[in-house]
Design an enzyme around this catalytic site. Structure first.
Site, short mmCIF file in Angstrom:
data_model
loop_
_atom_site.label_atom_id
_atom_site.label_comp_id
_atom_site.label_asym_id
_atom_site.label_seq_id
_atom_site.Cartn_x
_atom_site.Cartn_y
_atom_site.Cartn_z
N HIS A 1 12.74 -2.43 1.82
CA HIS A 1 11.94 -1.36 2.42
C HIS A 1 12.85 -0.06 1.69
CE1 HIS A 1 9.05 -3.12 4.54
NE2 HIS A 1 9.98 -4.01 5.00
N PRO B 1 0.75 -1.22 0.03
CA PRO B 1 0.15 0.03 0.04
C PRO B 1 0.78 1.38 -0.03
CG PRO B 1 -0.42 -1.06 2.23
CD PRO B 1 0.59 -1.98 1.26
N ASN B 2 0.33 2.19 -0.80
CA ASN B 2 1.01 3.62 -0.99
C ASN B 2 1.96 3.77 -1.70
OD1 ASN B 2 -1.13 4.93 0.65
ND2 ASN B 2 -0.56 3.99 2.30
N TYR C 1 10.45 9.14 1.49
CA TYR C 1 10.62 8.02 0.48
C TYR C 1 11.23 8.72 -1.01
CZ TYR C 1 7.38 6.00 3.62
OH TYR C 1 6.92 5.05 4.73
N GLU D 1 12.86 -9.38 1.50
CA GLU D 1 12.20 -8.22 1.85
C GLU D 1 12.99 -6.94 1.41
OE1 GLU D 1 10.11 -6.60 6.01
OE2 GLU D 1 12.02 -7.85 6.27
N ASN E 1 8.08 -5.71 -0.73
CA ASN E 1 7.76 -4.45 0.06
C ASN E 1 6.59 -4.49 0.44
OD1 ASN E 1 7.69 -2.01 1.10
ND2 ASN E 1 8.89 -0.98 -0.22
N ARG F 1 4.09 11.25 -1.47
CA ARG F 1 3.89 10.86 -0.36
C ARG F 1 5.13 11.11 0.47
NH1 ARG F 1 4.18 5.19 2.54
NH2 ARG F 1 3.65 5.71 4.51
N ARG G 1 12.89 4.18 12.41
CA ARG G 1 11.40 5.16 12.69
C ARG G 1 10.89 4.51 13.80
NH1 ARG G 1 9.06 4.98 6.73
NH2 ARG G 1 7.60 6.57 7.88
N ALA H 1 3.11 -0.96 4.79
CA ALA H 1 2.72 -0.94 6.24
C ALA H 1 2.06 -2.35 6.36
CB ALA H 1 1.19 0.07 5.99
#
Length: 141
Positions: free
Chosen positions: A100, A10-11, A23, A98, A74, A18, A107, A77
């Site tokens: 990111h 998502p996103n 990012y 994975e 990835n 965003r 974070r 969320a």
């Protein structure tokens, strides 16, 4: 030729819009082009999939069974919330990596938990687009 499925959660379709300070300013199409170019130069075939819906991601992982040689994911969320994605990765038994874009380990505390990561053999965290290249290279080893 190895076939790699790249799944973005998502996103990620909102890249460049965003939180560009986290990012980056490059958009999602730029990411897809970057992945395709790097896959091609490494002699890999990459299919890219993005969804904002957990069930669609689970369905895509399941459909990869006996079709793909590897998965780069990835989960965005869903990294921190989805046991369903973890279970799907475990069920298909395909090597997974994975990725990111941001360094989730520096974070918010909740972002430091990765359910999907438990099913992954390697992790590239906080490298921006370069993390996808590293993940593709990992499948060439």
């Amino acid at each position: 030729m190895k076939k790699i499925l790249v799944i973005n959660g998502p996103n990620l379709n909102m890249l460049g819009i965003r939180e560009p300070d986290i990012y980056g300013k490059r958009d999602y199409n730029s990411l897809c082009e970057y992945i395709k170019e790097n896959a091609s130069s490494l002699g890999l075939e990459a299919e890219i999939f993005q969804s904002n819906h957990e069930g669609e991601i689970v369905d895509k992982i399941q459909s990869a069974y006996r079709v793909f040689d590897g998965i780069i994911i990835n989960p965005a969320a869903y990294t921190h919330t989805s046991v369903a994605i973890l279970d799907a990765l475990k069920a298909v038994g395909i090597d997974a990596v994975e990725v990111h874009l941001s360094d989730v380990n520096t974070r918010e505390e909740f972002r430091q938990i990765s359910y999907a990561g438990l099913a992954c053999k390697e992790h590239f965290i906080g490298l921006g687009f370069e993390g996808y290249k590293k993940a593709l290279e990992w499948f060439c080893k």
